[in-house]
Design an enzyme around this catalytic site. Structure first.
Site, PDB file in Angstrom:
ATOM      1  N   HIS A   1       0.878  -1.189   0.000  1.00 52.44           N
ATOM      2  CA  HIS A   1       0.000   0.000   0.000  1.00 52.44           C
ATOM      3  C   HIS A   1       0.908   1.229   0.000  1.00 52.44           C
ATOM      4  CE1 HIS A   1      -3.510   2.338   0.583  1.00 52.44           C
ATOM      5  NE2 HIS A   1      -3.847   2.015   1.822  1.00 52.44           N
TER       6      HIS A   1
ATOM      7  N   HIS B   1      -2.470  -2.376  -9.891  1.00 51.00           N
ATOM      8  CA  HIS B   1      -3.425  -1.765  -8.970  1.00 51.00           C
ATOM      9  C   HIS B   1      -4.687  -2.607  -8.961  1.00 51.00           C
ATOM     10  CE1 HIS B   1      -5.878   1.270  -6.993  1.00 51.00           C
ATOM     11  NE2 HIS B   1      -4.742   1.810  -6.617  1.00 51.00           N
TER      12      HIS B   1
ATOM     13  N   ASP C   1       2.741   5.313  -7.011  1.00 52.05           N
ATOM     14  CA  ASP C   1       4.000   5.209  -6.277  1.00 52.05           C
ATOM     15  C   ASP C   1       5.228   5.066  -7.157  1.00 52.05           C
ATOM     16  OD1 ASP C   1       3.043   5.364  -3.619  1.00 52.05           O
ATOM     17  OD2 ASP C   1       2.195   3.368  -3.850  1.00 52.05           O
TER      18      ASP C   1
HETATM   19  N1  CMC Z   1       4.711  -7.045 -10.476  1.00 48.62           N
HETATM   20  C1  CMC Z   1       4.593  -8.265 -11.065  1.00 48.62           C
HETATM   21  N2  CMC Z   1       3.447  -8.941 -11.150  1.00 48.62           N
HETATM   22  C2  CMC Z   1       2.357  -8.360 -10.621  1.00 48.62           C
HETATM   23  C3  CMC Z   1       2.400  -7.093 -10.001  1.00 48.62           C
HETATM   24  C4  CMC Z   1       3.631  -6.439  -9.945  1.00 48.62           C
HETATM   25  N3  CMC Z   1       3.734  -5.232  -9.382  1.00 48.62           N
HETATM   26  N4  CMC Z   1       1.159  -6.777  -9.560  1.00 48.62           N
HETATM   27  C5  CMC Z   1       0.371  -7.796  -9.900  1.00 48.62           C
HETATM   28  N5  CMC Z   1       1.085  -8.763 -10.542  1.00 48.62           N
HETATM   29  C6  CMC Z   1       0.579 -10.003 -11.118  1.00 48.62           C
HETATM   30  C7  CMC Z   1       0.301 -11.043 -10.047  1.00 48.62           C
HETATM   31  O1  CMC Z   1       1.411 -11.868  -9.812  1.00 48.62           O
HETATM   32  C8  CMC Z   1      -0.865 -11.779 -10.665  1.00 48.62           C
HETATM   33  O2  CMC Z   1      -0.346 -12.642 -11.648  1.00 48.62           O
HETATM   34  P1  CMC Z   1      -0.982 -14.126 -11.841  1.00 48.62           P
HETATM   35  O3  CMC Z   1      -2.382 -13.887 -12.290  1.00 48.62           O
HETATM   36  O4  CMC Z   1      -0.106 -14.786 -12.844  1.00 48.62           O
HETATM   37  O5  CMC Z   1      -0.928 -14.783 -10.482  1.00 48.62           O
HETATM   38  C9  CMC Z   1      -1.661 -10.710 -11.389  1.00 48.62           C
HETATM   39  O6  CMC Z   1      -0.684  -9.705 -11.725  1.00 48.62           O
HETATM   40  C10 CMC Z   1      -2.768 -10.075 -10.553  1.00 48.62           C
HETATM   41  O7  CMC Z   1      -2.179  -9.613  -9.348  1.00 48.62           O
HETATM   42  P2  CMC Z   1      -2.879  -9.609  -7.930  1.00 48.62           P
HETATM   43  O8  CMC Z   1      -1.837  -9.711  -6.880  1.00 48.62           O
HETATM   44  O9  CMC Z   1      -3.980 -10.660  -7.934  1.00 48.62           O
HETATM   45  O10 CMC Z   1      -3.547  -8.190  -7.959  1.00 48.62           O
HETATM   46  P3  CMC Z   1      -4.112  -7.407  -6.717  1.00 48.62           P
HETATM   47  O11 CMC Z   1      -5.225  -6.580  -7.208  1.00 48.62           O
HETATM   48  O12 CMC Z   1      -4.374  -8.337  -5.584  1.00 48.62           O
HETATM   49  O13 CMC Z   1      -2.867  -6.511  -6.276  1.00 48.62           O
HETATM   50  C11 CMC Z   1      -1.397  -4.718  -5.936  1.00 48.62           C
HETATM   51  C12 CMC Z   1      -2.783  -5.160  -6.445  1.00 48.62           C
HETATM   52  C13 CMC Z   1      -1.275  -3.209  -6.017  1.00 48.62           C
HETATM   53  C14 CMC Z   1      -1.240  -5.161  -4.457  1.00 48.62           C
HETATM   54  C15 CMC Z   1      -0.309  -5.414  -6.804  1.00 48.62           C
HETATM   55  O14 CMC Z   1      -0.442  -5.005  -8.151  1.00 48.62           O
HETATM   56  C16 CMC Z   1       1.100  -5.150  -6.277  1.00 48.62           C
HETATM   57  O15 CMC Z   1       1.581  -5.888  -5.418  1.00 48.62           O
HETATM   58  N6  CMC Z   1       1.804  -4.113  -6.827  1.00 48.62           N
HETATM   59  C17 CMC Z   1       3.104  -3.746  -6.326  1.00 48.62           C
HETATM   60  C18 CMC Z   1       2.954  -2.927  -5.062  1.00 48.62           C
HETATM   61  C19 CMC Z   1       2.478  -1.525  -5.349  1.00 48.62           C
HETATM   62  O16 CMC Z   1       2.976  -0.860  -6.250  1.00 48.62           O
HETATM   63  N7  CMC Z   1       1.519  -1.053  -4.538  1.00 48.62           N
HETATM   64  C20 CMC Z   1       0.999   0.314  -4.641  1.00 48.62           C
HETATM   65  C21 CMC Z   1      -0.429   0.350  -5.028  1.00 48.62           C
HETATM   66  S1  CMC Z   1      -1.001   1.971  -5.494  1.00 48.62           S
HETATM   67  C22 CMC Z   1      -0.936   2.937  -4.062  1.00 48.62           C
HETATM   68  C23 CMC Z   1      -1.625   2.387  -2.874  1.00 48.62           C
HETATM   69  O17 CMC Z   1      -2.741   1.880  -2.965  1.00 48.62           O
HETATM   70  O18 CMC Z   1      -1.058   2.503  -1.805  1.00 48.62           O
END
Ligand code: CMC
Length: 428
Positions: free
Chosen positions: A267, A306, A362
């Site tokens: 986050h 996201h 971010d």
């Molecule tokens: N790098 C590589 N792969 C990713 C990433 C990433 N940053 N984000 C998602 N994926 C992949 C994930 O592995 C999954 O692949 P598969 O379907 O093969 O298993 C697919 O994309 C869907 O990901 P998810 O984890 O199910 O998606 P989510 O909606 O649960 O997660 C998130 C959203 C923001 C937590 C995630 O994209 C992430 O971890 N990003 C990196 C951390 C980040 O930048 N966070 C800041 C968010 S914006 C500001 C805030 O809200 O604070």
């Protein structure tokens, strides 16, 4: 056409008509669907609330596919261009852009509350020199509940207003003191002649000069970043704020929990993680190898992806522009080249394209903060300061919503069936 959902329960053959309003069905309407007399009724299973609306809200609108973000109907691009953080905070909290008189009075009220009680300063001094400023921030916000016990009167409008003024006004002071403490320098008193962000820079960076000279480009850049971070509807920390607040605890205690949620690397801690990632990659030549490792599941590309945005995060676009303006003053950040190369490769790589992973808020914000001489540990705190407006607006909306009750999700129990206590000497 009726606004209903017809459901046939194939376990019993029974049919149900479930009303649809505002594009949703009520989860509790499913409880009437029972397989037998001892069945408590059908529930929905939704870990991480992927498809569950937990409230009605008038504050922030997001269309994740189109990349739209609006506060109270006003597009983020227009606010970033024309507004200030304090004006935007007023909009978020009270629903309308202020008139000149309202803005003057709001600015006055906030300016009157910027100082911290001396005992809060003492409390902050108790932290280790290397304490993470976000840990100091969230603990200090929690400690406020002991300094302002009147905050328990959450159904008193005047009391709520007072806590709103205190919180918006004091979070930059807490953040600045946490920073000064970490570098072993004396605290700077707030300077109420300066703007909200100008004063924040003063409390952070003033040295021996009598009056701090605010760098206008940095003051404006920080203000824009604060506008972009002010609210983001039902994200993890805001949901924490609402869930904790639903127990009717005071807003300081609820906000300590919200700040704790923001601290996590998925986050608000992501901007800190982005900078660490860029430093670890070290040079453009290492970018393809890093992307390969991410695709192999060895870590994530931080600052990408996201839950809601499945296109370019509109805040990231504005931040990229702001970065150029800041770098003109501060000189460019050497890690920028690595970030641009990561973005270039990721935006054309099948792994990221098919998963709709784009830069989020971010990805570039940390580069700006670093160019402004903030240590990485301050990044989540810089997120928490403006998000305070969103947290308390969402908290107040929840408090005043007659449909809300104490938050209490259900579970599917998967543990042992009933079994008897075994004396210790008979256990295997
Ligand atoms: N790098 C590589 N792969 C990713 C990433 C990433 N940053 N984000 C998602 N994926 C992949 C994930 O592995 C999954 O692949 P598969 O379907 O093969 O298993 C697919 O994309 C869907 O990901 P998810 O984890 O199910 O998606 P989510 O909606 O649960 O997660 C998130 C959203 C923001 C937590 C995630 O994209 C992430 O971890 N990003 C990196 C951390 C980040 O930048 N966070 C800041 C968010 S914006 C500001 C805030 O809200 O604070």
């Amino acid at each position: 056409m009726a606004d209903t959902l017809s459901v046939t329960d194939n376990r019993t053959g029974k049919q149900y008509e479930i009303p649809i309003k505002d594009g949703v069905i009520r989860a509790t309407d499913l409880r009437q669907i029972k397989a037998g007399t001892d069945d408590a009724g059908l529930m929905t299973y939704d870990p991480a609330f992927m498809n569950t609306a937990a409230c009605r809200s008038r504050i922030t609108y997001i269309d994740g596919d189109k990349g739209i973000l609006e506060y109270r109907g006003h597009p983020i691009e227009q606010l970033a261009e024309h507004s200030t953080y304090l004006e935007t905070a007023y909009l978020i909290l009270f629903g309308e852009l202020p008139t000149s008189a309202q803005l003057a009075s709001w600015t006055h009220d906030i300016t009157q509350h910027t100082m911290l009680h001396e005992n809060i300063k003492k409390l902050m001094e108790g932290f280790q020199y290397d304490a993470h400023p976000m840990g100091v921030f969230l603990s200090t916000v929690g400690a406020f509940s002991t300094f302002y016990p009147d905050a328990k009167n959450i159904f008193d409008e005047q009391s709520r207003k007072k806590q709103i003024h205190r919180l918006i006004a004091k979070v930059p002071t807490i953040a600045a003191y946490a920073f000064r403490h970490s570098i072993g320098r004396p605290y700077n008193q707030p300077d109420n002649e300066l703007s909200f962000t100008g004063n924040f820079l003063n409390m952070l960076f003033k040295m021996t000069e009598l009056k701090y000279k605010v760098p206008p480009a940095l003051e404006r850049a920080l203000d824009v970043l604060f506008i972009l971070h002010a609210d983001h509807e039902q994200n993890c920390s805001t949901s924490a704020m609402r869930a904790i607040g639903s127990s009717q605890v005071d807003p300081y205690s609820a906000m300590a929990g919200a700040a704790a949620a923001l601290y996590g690397p998925l986050h608000g801690g992501a901007n800190e993680a982005v900078l660490r990632m860029l430093a670890e990659i070290g040079s453009i030549d290492n970018v393809p190898g890093f992307i390969k490792r991410v695709k192999a599941g060895e870590g994530r590309l931080m600052g990408f992806g996201h839950r809601i945005y499945k296109s370019y995060d509109p805040r990231a676009k504005i931040i990229k522009r702001t970065a150029d303006e800041v770098f003109e003053v501060t000189g460019t950040n050497p890690l920028l080249k690595i970030a641009i190369e990561l973005e270039r490769i990721a935006l054309q790589d099948d792994y990221f394209v098919t998963r709709k992973l784009y830069p989020n808020v971010d990805f570039y914000s940390g580069l700006i903060y670093e160019a402004m001489k903030f240590p990485v540990t301050m990044f989540p705190v810089l997120f928490a300061i403006p998000r305070t407006a969103g947290w308390i607006a969402q908290w107040e909306e929840m408090i005043l919503d007659p449909e809300q009750k104490i938050a209490r999700p259900r579970q599917i129990y998967t543990g042992s069936a009933r079994r008897d206590y075994v004396p210790i000497e008979k256990r295997k």
